[in-house]
Design an enzyme around this catalytic site. Sequence first.
Site, short mmCIF file in Angstrom:
data_model
loop_
_atom_site.label_atom_id
_atom_site.label_comp_id
_atom_site.label_asym_id
_atom_site.label_seq_id
_atom_site.Cartn_x
_atom_site.Cartn_y
_atom_site.Cartn_z
CG ASP A 164 -2.25 0.62 1.01
OD1 ASP A 164 -2.28 1.86 0.89
OD2 ASP A 164 -3.27 -0.08 0.96
CG HIS A 200 -5.35 3.74 1.10
ND1 HIS A 200 -4.86 2.49 0.82
CD2 HIS A 200 -6.64 3.74 0.67
CE1 HIS A 200 -5.81 1.75 0.26
NE2 HIS A 200 -6.90 2.50 0.14
CB SER A 353 -9.35 0.61 -0.14
OG SER A 353 -8.57 0.71 -1.30
#
Length: 426
Positions: A164, A200, A353
Site C-alpha cells: 500500500d 490509506h 480498500s
Amino acid sequence: MLTNGLISLLAIAGLATNAFAGPIRKVSNAGAAGAIADKYIVVLKKGLSDSAVSKHTNRISSFHSNVARDLTGARAHGVGRKFRFSSTGFNGYVGGFDKATLQEILNSPEVDYVEQDTVVTTYAEQTDSTWGLDRISHEDYSAPYTYEYDETAAGAGTTVYVIDTGIRISHDEFQTVNGSSRATWGFNSVDKTDSDGNGHGTHCAGTIAGKTYGVSKKAKVVAVKVLSAGGSGSTAGVVSGMNWVAENATPNFSVASMSLGGSKSTALNAAVDCIFNAGITIVVAAGNENQDAKNVSPASAPNAITVGAIDSSNKIASLSNWGTLIDVFAPGVGVLSSWATSDKETKTISGTSMACPHVAGLAAYYISASEGGADPATITDKITSSRRQWSGHREHPWLPKQDRLQRICLSTHSPKTNHQVTIVAS
C-alpha cells in the site's frame, strides 16, 4: 546462371529463416487506461539460468546506452529493478526504453512477453460511520455494535504484509504493552522515506491489526510501500513489492493485503499466483468502478481472495465492482480506522480498500486459530465455502436472470472457543 541459382538459394534460405522464427511479439496493455509512457515490464521465459538472465540484461543495457547517445531530448532510464519469484520461476525486469531498445527486447529469444506499465491506485473514498467489526462477528447487525473474537488467537503468530502507501508504525493502534510496535517496515519501491504520506495504508493496517479497530488484534503488520503520497503507483512497483513479500514471508503464517488496483495486467496476476504458491494467503480489493472485476488487476487473479464492499445494511456498495470473480463482500462503507497524520489520528473512509483488510484480518485470525498455520488454499476455502443463506436476496445484473444473489453469511467457529466470526459473502 550460377548467380540466379545463388539468388534462389538465398531466397529459399530467407523463407526458411522466417518460417522458423518465433512469433512477432507485441506489447500487451499498450494504450490501456493509466498506461505509463515508455515504461515496460519485461517477463522472461521460465527456466533461464542466472547467467542467461544477466547476459540478456547486460546486452539490453548496452544496446540502450548506445542508442541513447544518438538521441536528443530526455533519455529513457533503461533496465531498472529486476524481479524473480522462486516459488514459480516468474522473473524479469522493469524499465524505461526508447522504441529501438523496446524492439530489441521484443526480438530477444529470452523474453516471454512485454507489458506496458500502468498506474495503480488506492480504492478509497471519505465518508462517515463505524460498524465493520460488529458485522464480521454477529448475525444480528443492529446497534449497538460489538465485536466478539477469540482473544487467545486474534492473529497471534501471523504477519500481514500491507502492500500500500506505507504504515505509520508509531501509531497507538499498533503499540504493545511493553512499548514495542506490531507494525514494522519491510520494503519501499517509491522513495527513500519510510513513512505513510497518504494515510490509506495506515487505515488498512488498523483494520487488519489495530488494537481498537482491528480484526486480528495480535497480528503483526509489515509496510510494503508501493504507492506514493498521492495514492498512486505503477504496476512495476507493485510487482517488485510482491516479489519482496514472496521471498521474505513465512509460508502458512502470512497474509498479503492489497487494497489497490488498475488495468488488467498479466504480469500482476502472475505475481499473485507466485505469492499464493509461496504459501501466502493473498486478499485483494475488487475495485470501486462499479464494473465487472474481471477487467482489473489484481482483482481478476484467480488465486486471490477478491473482496467487494457492502454497507451497514448489508447492501452491496454502489461503488463496488462485482461479477463472478468476487469471492467475498465485506464491510466497506463508512469504516473507521487509524490515520497517518498523528499517532492518535483516526478517519472514516469508504471503498473496497476498506473491505479488503477486514478479510485479510480474518485470514490472519483463521491462521492463528489453526495449529501449525494454514496454507492459502485452506484459508481460501475456509472463507469462501463455509456459507449459508442470509435472509433476503436480489438479482445480480451481471448474472443470467435465473441466477440470484443469496445473501450469504459465512459463519465459522474457531476451534479454540465458541466465539463466532461472520462475514457476508457472494
